[in-house]
Motif scaffolding. Structure first.
Motif, PDB file in Angstrom:
ATOM      1  N   CYS A 116       0.838  -1.197   0.000  1.00 13.91           N
ATOM      2  CA  CYS A 116       0.000   0.000   0.000  1.00 13.91           C
ATOM      3  C   CYS A 116       0.872   1.247   0.000  1.00 13.91           C
ATOM      4  O   CYS A 116       2.037   1.224   0.409  1.00 13.91           O
TER       5      CYS A 116
ATOM      6  N   HIS B 163     -14.103  -0.641   9.775  1.00 14.56           N
ATOM      7  CA  HIS B 163     -13.725   0.768   9.608  1.00 14.56           C
ATOM      8  C   HIS B 163     -14.517   1.584  10.626  1.00 14.56           C
ATOM      9  O   HIS B 163     -15.501   2.245  10.283  1.00 14.56           O
TER      10      HIS B 163
ATOM     11  N   VAL C  73     -15.959   5.279   3.859  1.00 16.26           N
ATOM     12  CA  VAL C  73     -14.897   4.851   2.953  1.00 16.26           C
ATOM     13  C   VAL C  73     -15.428   4.720   1.528  1.00 16.26           C
ATOM     14  O   VAL C  73     -16.460   4.086   1.294  1.00 16.26           O
TER      15      VAL C  73
ATOM     16  N   SER D 273     -14.285   3.249  -2.115  1.00 14.14           N
ATOM     17  CA  SER D 273     -13.302   2.356  -2.734  1.00 14.14           C
ATOM     18  C   SER D 273     -13.504   2.337  -4.244  1.00 14.14           C
ATOM     19  O   SER D 273     -14.611   2.072  -4.733  1.00 14.14           O
ATOM     20  N   LYS D 274     -12.420   2.601  -4.958  1.00 14.28           N
ATOM     21  CA  LYS D 274     -12.468   2.616  -6.426  1.00 14.28           C
ATOM     22  C   LYS D 274     -11.451   1.599  -6.963  1.00 14.28           C
ATOM     23  O   LYS D 274     -10.242   1.745  -6.758  1.00 14.28           O
ATOM     24  N   LEU D 275     -11.945   0.567  -7.625  1.00  6.52           N
ATOM     25  CA  LEU D 275     -11.071  -0.423  -8.240  1.00  6.52           C
ATOM     26  C   LEU D 275     -10.490   0.168  -9.527  1.00  6.52           C
ATOM     27  O   LEU D 275     -11.213   0.436 -10.484  1.00  6.52           O
TER      28      LEU D 275
ATOM     29  N   THR E 146     -17.748   3.207  -8.016  1.00  9.05           N
ATOM     30  CA  THR E 146     -17.186   3.319  -6.674  1.00  9.05           C
ATOM     31  C   THR E 146     -18.142   2.711  -5.652  1.00  9.05           C
ATOM     32  O   THR E 146     -19.357   2.897  -5.742  1.00  9.05           O
TER      33      THR E 146
ATOM     34  N   ILE F 186      -6.486  -0.736  -5.795  1.00 11.51           N
ATOM     35  CA  ILE F 186      -7.707  -0.162  -5.250  1.00 11.51           C
ATOM     36  C   ILE F 186      -7.375   1.172  -4.587  1.00 11.51           C
ATOM     37  O   ILE F 186      -6.522   1.241  -3.705  1.00 11.51           O
TER      38      ILE F 186
ATOM     39  N   ASP G 159      -8.520   3.958  -2.104  1.00 13.22           N
ATOM     40  CA  ASP G 159      -9.434   4.157  -0.986  1.00 13.22           C
ATOM     41  C   ASP G 159      -9.380   5.603  -0.499  1.00 13.22           C
ATOM     42  O   ASP G 159      -8.292   6.156  -0.301  1.00 13.22           O
TER      43      ASP G 159
ATOM     44  N   MET H  78     -10.686   7.535   2.759  1.00  9.10           N
ATOM     45  CA  MET H  78     -11.212   7.234   4.090  1.00  9.10           C
ATOM     46  C   MET H  78     -11.329   8.506   4.921  1.00  9.10           C
ATOM     47  O   MET H  78     -10.368   9.271   5.023  1.00  9.10           O
TER      48      MET H  78
END
Length: 254
Positions: A80, A107, A112, A114-116, A160, A182, A184, A186
């Motif tokens: 990461c 979390h 959050v 999240s985008k692949l 997303t 991915i 993220d 947050m």
């Protein structure tokens, strides 16, 4: 949750307008601890993230990371990198080699996005079922009842996903089918000192333990699981890398 970072083969450093726009919008959207973005603000961030591509953060399928050779018989390690972090929000990229796993985790108090960006990943996500009974007599004390919110394969490009402090799949896990990246967002980020540490879980079929709640059968019962908090699993260990992609131009708060 995020590890210490080390050097990694560089991305092509530049200014990315989509990334800068994301940063500026995050500054407007995330108000700090105890707040959740409004539906309008959620849509605002989703519209930016939905349009973002791997190139917007300096990624391509030719990155050395995606060519890393794993050790036979071992689960590949996730890496990461942190693009940006403040007290109110963080932008991070998680790199998963094929077959890598981010175990089931939560979390707390966080929203959050999240985008692949690259690859194909299986996502399983749960929400805890709030109990109306103070003694929660429907379940064994160390187990929490949860409902399944997602259990499927996602392939980039895709929309997303958004999870909230108590809904939307706040407890989720990733298993990479192909090498994945991915992004993220947050808000607020994990923080041990502020009580937002990451907890890990294992899921157990509903009928594996005594249950005194309403009778559920067939497909309905398949939507529910017991979640048991576990020690930090070995698979959660990540390799930190320095972000060397397009840079964010920080602006002062108004």
């Amino acid at each position: 949750m995020l590890p210490e970072t080390k050097r990694f083969p560089p991305y092509a450093a530049a200014i990315s307008f989509p990334l800068q726009r994301l940063y500026m919008s995050c500054k407007d959207v995330f108000k700090g601890v105890g707040t959740v973005p409004s539906p309008t603000d959620v849509q605002k961030l989703c519209s930016i993230l939905d349009g973002m591509m791997a190139e917007d953060v300096g990624l391509s399928r030719n990155l050395q990371f995606f060519k890393t050779r794993g050790v036979v018989g071992e689960t590949p390690k996730v890496a990461c990198t942190t693009i940006y972090q403040s007290e109110k929000f963080s932008l991070c990229i998680f790199f998963l080699p094929a077959n890598a796993v981010i175990p089931l985790h939560n979390h707390p108090g966080m929203t959050v996005f999240s985008k692949l960006l690259l690859g194909k990943v299986h996502i399983k996500a749960y929400d805890l079922i709030a109990s109306n009974n103070s003694d929660d007599s429907t379940s064994p004390s160390q187990f929490k009842l949860a409902s399944l919110k997602a259990d499927g394969v996602f392939t980039a490009p895709c929309d997303t996903s958004v999870l909230y402090p108590t809904s939307g799949g706040n407890i989720h896990a990733f298993t990479a089918i192909t090498p994945c990246a991915i992004l993220d967002v947050m808000g607020p980020p994990y923080s041990k000192k502020d009580g937002r540490d990451c907890s890990y879980y294992r899921d157990i079929p509903l009928d594996a333990l005594p249950y005194k709640g309403p009778v559920m059968r067939g497909e309905e019962s398949e939507r529910y699981r017991w979640l048991e908090e576990i020690e930090v699993p070995k698979e959660s260990e990540m390799e930190g890398i320095v972000y060397m992609g397009p840079q964010i131009i920080e602006t002062s708060s108004s």
